[in-house]
Write a protein that holds these residues in place. Structure first.
Motif, PDB file in Angstrom:
ATOM      1  N   THR A 411       0.823  -1.218   0.000  1.00  0.00           N
ATOM      2  CA  THR A 411       0.000   0.000   0.000  1.00  0.00           C
ATOM      3  C   THR A 411       0.855   1.265   0.000  1.00  0.00           C
ATOM      4  OG1 THR A 411      -0.165  -0.160   2.406  1.00  0.00           O
ATOM      5  CG2 THR A 411      -1.994  -1.076   1.117  1.00  0.00           C
ATOM      6  N   PHE A 412       2.107   1.166   0.436  1.00  0.00           N
ATOM      7  CA  PHE A 412       2.997   2.338   0.431  1.00  0.00           C
ATOM      8  C   PHE A 412       3.167   2.885  -0.986  1.00  0.00           C
ATOM      9  CE2 PHE A 412       7.231   4.254   0.090  1.00  0.00           C
ATOM     10  CZ  PHE A 412       7.161   5.209   1.099  1.00  0.00           C
ATOM     11  N   TYR A 415       0.490   5.316  -1.888  1.00  0.00           N
ATOM     12  CA  TYR A 415       0.733   6.674  -1.379  1.00  0.00           C
ATOM     13  C   TYR A 415       1.745   7.403  -2.257  1.00  0.00           C
ATOM     14  CZ  TYR A 415      -1.677   5.152   2.876  1.00  0.00           C
ATOM     15  OH  TYR A 415      -2.617   4.682   3.760  1.00  0.00           O
TER      16      TYR A 415
END
Length: 495
Positions: A411-412, A415
Motif C-alpha cells: 500500500t505504500f 501513497y
C-alpha cells in the motif's frame, strides 16, 4: 543449419494448428494486458508460467513470446487515449499520441501506432533471423564503460525534451536523478535517502512515477478544468484513414528507428523503454520542424512505437544466443525456459532448432495477428473517450492503483502514486516538463552503476573511457550532439 533452412523449420512449428492457436492466445492476452495501466508483460508472463506446466516447451515459449511483444504493441492504447502508459515502453508515445487524441484525432493516432508497431516488429524479426548469432558478440563487447557512454549520449538530449525553458528541463532531470538514488546502494550496501523507511529500501518503481506524473496529473487537470468546453474534441474518434502525407512522414522514422530499436534491444539492460525515448529524441533532433513534437506530431508517435516493438525482438538475441536476459521481461522469460527444461544459449540453435527458429517464425505470424486484431478494434477502443468525464476519471484512478498495487502488493506504493500525481500536477502548473524527469530516472541508475563498475575495473582511472573504442566513440557523439544545438542557436542570434 543456415538461416533460411532454420526459418523453414521454425515455420513448420509456427504454422501448425497448435502454433497458430497459441500465438493468437499469446498476442491477444498480451494486447489486453498492455492496455491496462501498470500491468506489463512481466506480470503476464509470470502468471502464465504455471499455466504452461505439461505443455510442449516450443508451443509454451511461442505463446509467452507473443504475450511479450503483444503487451508492447497494445500498451500504446491507454497512452494515447488516457495519457496513462500501459507499459513503460509506451511512455514516449503519450508525448504526441495524447495531444493528437485531444485534437479529436484518436483514431488516426491509434492507426499510426498500430501500423508503425507492425512495421517495427516485422523489420526487427527479419534482423533477428539474419543477425542473431553475429550480434550476440556485439552484446558481449558492450562493457560498463560503453554502457556509461551510451547513457551519457541519452542524457545529452534532455534539452530536446524541454517544452520551453531549458533551465526548467534541467531542474526536472536533476530531481529525476535524485529520486533514482533512493534505496540501498548496490555496491556498498548503505542506505540512501530512505529516512529510516523500510518501504524505500528497494527504491521506487518506474511505473509508480510514470503513472503518477502522467495519468494522475492528467486526472488532476481534468478535475480542475472540468468546466472547460475546449476539451470537447477529446470525445471525437476522427478518421482512421491515413493519408499519403501521413505515410510519407512515417516512412523515415519507421526505417531509422526499426534498426535503432533493434540494436538497443540487443544490448542487455537497454530494452524497449530506453529505445523508445532515444528514438523519440533522435527523431526530434533531425526534424525540420521540431516545435511540432509534443503537439500531436505523426513522427512523434511513429518513432517510439517503431523502436519499442523493434527492441522486443532485439531483446531475444542475447536471450536465445547467450542465455543472458536483456531486460526484466526477458529475465522472467529465462525463468520460463528453465522451468520448461530448455537451456537458452549458444547450443540452443544446434540442440533445439525447433525452439530457436520456432520463436522467430512465430513473431512474423504474431505481428500479422496483432495488426489484424488492433486495426478493426480501434473504434471500440476509442469509445473510452465517450465515457462521461467523472466515470473516466474514476476508472483511470482505479486502473492506475490496481496496476501499481499488482507490482509489489504494498500500500505504500499507492501513497507514492498519489504523491507523484500531485508533483506531476504542480510540474504542469509551473511548466516543468515531466519527460526529462522520466528520462533521468530511467538512465540514472544504469549510468551510476556502469560508471562505478568502470572505475572498479580501472582502479579509479578515468582513462578507461578514452581507451575503450566503443565508449570513446559514443562520448564523441554525445559531445557533438550537445555542441551542435548551441552553435545553431548562436548562428540564429547573429543572423
Amino acid at each position: 543449419m543456415g538461416a533460411l533452412e532454420g526459418l523453414l523449420t521454425g515455420f513448420q512449428v509456427a504454422i501448425s494448428w497448435e502454433g497458430i492457436l497459441f500465438v493468437l492466445i499469446g498476442v491477444f492476452v498480451g494486447t489486453f494486458i498492455g492496455m491496462l495501466p501498470g500491468l506489463g508483460p512481466i506480470s503476464a508472463i509470470a502468471v502464465m508460467i504455471p499455466v504452461t506446466f505439461g505443455m510442449d516447451p516450443t508451443v509454451a515459449l511461442i505463446m509467452m513470446a507473443g504475450v511479450y511483444y503483444g503487451a508492447i504493441f497494445g500498451g500504446s492504447t491507454s497512452s494515447i487515449l488516457l495519457n496513462a502508459p500501459g507499459v513503460a515502453g509506451t511512455v514516449a508515445t503519450s508525448f504526441d499520441g495524447y495531444p493528437m487524441a485531444q485534437q479529436g484525432k484518436a483514431g488516426k493516432a491509434l492507426a499510426i501506432a498500430a501500423v508503425c508497431s507492425f512495421a517495427g516488429g516485422t523489420i526487427s524479426v527479419v534482423l533477428l533471423m539474419l543477425l542473431a548469432p553475429a550480434l550476440s558478440s556485439v552484446a558481449i563487447a558492450f562493457g560498463p564503460p560503453a554502457y556509461f557512454a551510451l547513457m551519457v549520449m541519452g542524457l545529452t538530449a534532455i534539452s530536446s525534451l524541454s517544452e520551453g525553458s531549458t533551465i526548467k528541463a534541467l531542474i526536472s532531470a536533476v530531481v529525476g536523478f535524485m529520486i533514482v538514488t533512493i534505496g540501498i546502494d548496490a555496491q556498498t550496501g548503505t542506505q540512501r535517502f530512505t529516512f529510516g523507511n523500510v518501504n524505500l529500501l528497494e527504491g521506487l518503481d518506474f511505473l509508480v512515477i510514470a503513472l503518477g506524473l502522467f495519468a494522475l496529473a492528467e486526472v488532476c487537470s481534468l478535475i480542475i478544468n472540468r468546466n472547460d468546453t475546449s476539451a470537447s474534441n477529446a470525445h471525437k474518434l476522427g478518421s482512421l484513414k491515413l493519408t499519403k502525407q501521413d505515410f510519407s512522414e512515417m516512412k523515415g522514422p519507421v526505417t531509422r528507428q526499426s534498426f535503432l530499436g533493434f540494436i538497443l534491444g540487443v544490448l542487455p539492460g537497454a530494452g524497449a523503454t530506453i529505445a523508445s525515448f532515444i528514438a523519440y529524441i533522435a527523431e526530434k533532433k533531425i526534424a525540420k520542424n521540431p516545435e511540432e513534437f509534443g503537439k500531436g506530431s505523426v513522427r512523434g508517435i511513429a518513432a517510439p512505437e517503431t523502436a519499442n516493438n523493434a527492441a522486443t525482438s532485439g531483446a531475444f538475441v542475447p536471450l536465445l544466443s547467450l542465455g543472458i536476459p536483456g531486460s526484466g521481461t526477458t529475465a522472467v522469460m529465462l525463468g520460463a525456459f528453465l522451468v520448461l527444461g530448455v537451456q537458452p544459449g549458444p547450443l540452443l540453435m544446434v540442440d533445439r532448432p525447433e525452439i530457436f527458429w520456432g520463436i522467430i517464425a512465430s513473431m512474423y505470424i504474431g505481428n500479422v495477428f496483432l495488426l489484424i486484431l488492433n486495426l478493426p478494434l480501434i473504434p471500440y477502443f476509442a469509445k473510452i473517450l465517450k465515457i462521461p468525464r467523472p466515470l473516466l476519471i474514476s476508472l483511470v484512478i482505479m486502473f492506475s492503483m490496481i496496476g501499481v498495487y499488482a507490482i509489489s502488493f504494498n500500500t505504500f506504493d499507492l501513497y507514492m502514486l498519489l504523491l507523484f500525481g500531485f508533483i506531476g500536477f504542480l510540474m504542469r502548473l509551473f511548466a516543468f516538463p515531466a519527460a526529462p524527469f522520466i528520462l533521468a530516472f530511467i538512465l540514472g541508475g544504469m549510468m551510476e552503476q556502469s560508471f562505478r563498475q568502470s572505475l572498479t575495473i580501472s582502479n579509479g582511472s578515468l582513462s578507461i573511457f578514452i581507451n575503450e573504442p566503443i565508449a570513446l566513440s559514443l562520448l564523441i557523439v554525445s559531445l557533438l550532439s550537445f555542441v551542435f544545438p548551441l552553435i545553431r542557436q548562436l548562428r540564429k542570434r547573429r543572423g
